[in-house]
Design an enzyme around this catalytic site. Structure first.
Site, PDB file in Angstrom:
ATOM      1  CG  HIS A 184      -1.936  -1.011   1.174  1.00 57.23           C
ATOM      2  ND1 HIS A 184      -3.131  -0.731   1.752  1.00 57.23           N
ATOM      3  CD2 HIS A 184      -1.987  -2.395   0.043  1.00 57.23           C
ATOM      4  CE1 HIS A 184      -3.783  -2.085   1.579  1.00 57.23           C
ATOM      5  NE2 HIS A 184      -3.141  -2.542   0.511  1.00 57.23           N
TER       6      HIS A 184
ATOM      7  CD  GLU B  88      -2.181   3.746   3.137  1.00 57.04           C
ATOM      8  OE1 GLU B  88      -3.809   3.957   3.247  1.00 57.04           O
ATOM      9  OE2 GLU B  88      -2.184   3.284   2.099  1.00 57.04           O
TER      10      GLU B  88
ATOM     11  CB  CYS C 244      -6.692  -0.802   4.877  1.00 51.91           C
ATOM     12  SG  CYS C 244      -4.945  -0.708   5.272  1.00 51.91           S
TER      13      CYS C 244
ATOM     14  CB  CYS D   3      -2.221   1.677   5.927  1.00 50.26           C
ATOM     15  SG  CYS D   3      -1.686   0.480   4.527  1.00 50.26           S
TER      16      CYS D   3
END
Length: 176
Positions: free
Chosen positions: A93, A95, A119, A122
């Site tokens: 991801h 992040e 999410c 993260c």
């Protein structure tokens, strides 16, 4: 043009940094969702990242998405009901990449601008990263309640930019 007119045409800082996050997201090769993240301290840009496969590994456009399904129980009208979540596990991801490629000292007291609400995974990582604010545009309803609660517990400012309009050059049709 006078100074007052110039200031009226000038983007505010939230819009400026979110525009950058969206432009960074155009580097993603994920067919499901392009996500970009930007680390900012004060008004200084410290790092950018987007979602994608690890360096040197085939990405989702080349090898297809690697979808995992999870079932989570949620309370709905006082009753527990199963809730199915699908996610690609090939992709790191945005992040996570941002945290991998920035220094802890830079993150202390900083703000993360991210195109999508983080999410759960993260959010956990960001909660431990030293950032004091997370600003996002698109919501992620699958984890929204528990992520919002985590940010409240940690004292991290967590806010969405509801009236933000992404730059036209960053447009992508999202399939999920």
């Amino acid at each position: 043009m006078n100074t007052q007119t110039q200031d009226a045409l000038r983007k505010d800082w939230d819009t400026y940094f979110m525009d950058i996050a969206y432009m960074v997201s155009t580097r993603s090769r994920c067919p499901r969702r392009h996500v970009g993240a930007v680390l900012v301290q004060g008004k200084k840009l410290l790092g950018t990242a987007y979602n994608g496969a690890p360096m040197g590994v085939q990405d989702c456009l080349e090898a297809g998405c690697m979808i995992a399904e999870e079932v989570e129980m949620k309370l709905v009208d006082g009753k527990e009901q199963p809730f199915k979540k699908q996610r690609c596990i090939r992709t790191i991801h945005a992040e996570q990449n941002l945290l991998l490629f920035t220094d802890r000292t830079d993150r202390e007291g900083s703000t993360v601008y991210v195109t999508d609400q983080p999410c759960w995974t993260c959010a956990n990582m960001l909660a431990n990263s030293g950032v004091i604010e997370i600003v996002y545009h698109r919501s992620y309803p699958k984890d929204s309640d528990k992520v919002t609660n985590l940010m409240k517990q940690k004292g991290i400012i967590f806010r969405g930019l509801d009236h933000f309009e992404p730059p036209a050059q960053a447009h992508m049709d999202v399939t999920s």
